[in-house]
Design a protein around this motif. Sequence first.
Motif, short mmCIF file in Angstrom:
data_model
loop_
_atom_site.label_atom_id
_atom_site.label_comp_id
_atom_site.label_asym_id
_atom_site.label_seq_id
_atom_site.Cartn_x
_atom_site.Cartn_y
_atom_site.Cartn_z
N GLN A 1 20.76 -47.07 -86.50
CA GLN A 1 20.28 -46.86 -84.99
C GLN A 1 18.90 -46.50 -84.93
OE1 GLN A 1 23.02 -44.21 -82.64
NE2 GLN A 1 24.55 -45.75 -82.48
N SER A 2 18.37 -45.69 -86.14
CA SER A 2 17.00 -45.28 -86.22
C SER A 2 16.23 -46.38 -86.77
CB SER A 2 16.99 -44.02 -87.02
OG SER A 2 17.47 -44.18 -88.43
N ALA B 1 26.32 -44.25 -86.92
CA ALA B 1 25.12 -44.32 -86.65
C ALA B 1 24.60 -45.63 -87.06
CB ALA B 1 24.31 -43.30 -87.64
#
Length: 148
Positions: free
Chosen positions: A39-40, A71
């Motif tokens: 997600q980053s 994530a």
Amino acid sequence: MFALIALLIFFMFRNGKKRQAAQLELQNSVRPGAEVMLQSGIFGTIDSIDEEDNKVTLRSGTSTFVVHRNAVSQVVTPVDAPVEAESSGLAPDDDPAFGERFSSTDAAPVADPFAPGDVAPAPEADPRREGDNDTDVDGQGNGSAPKA
């Protein structure tokens, strides 16, 4: 008014089920060896998955990360699952090509003798009628053979 509210509620449930199905498909495609994006925005390859703690060990370049399984936002290149020919249930693609026919005696395709661009085969000579060149189309032999 009530019909409109019922329709909105129906679409809310439908969209929720679609999101759940997409999330389940994403979680099922997260396997060791798959390239994923977090997600980053970090891209990496999955080394291992800890199912009990919901942790994923991710390798990106020379670094190794341990992140939560949720994530992972998308799978960029999934790992190819082994193909099972027997369990697929699909027949092989053995359809004839356009213009081919199957003979009744075997399953091998037979070429269409009158396909576009082909010339019709010449009629074979009848050995009983050698020398009889005066026959016309109906075989009467009255000498009125069509001239081309």
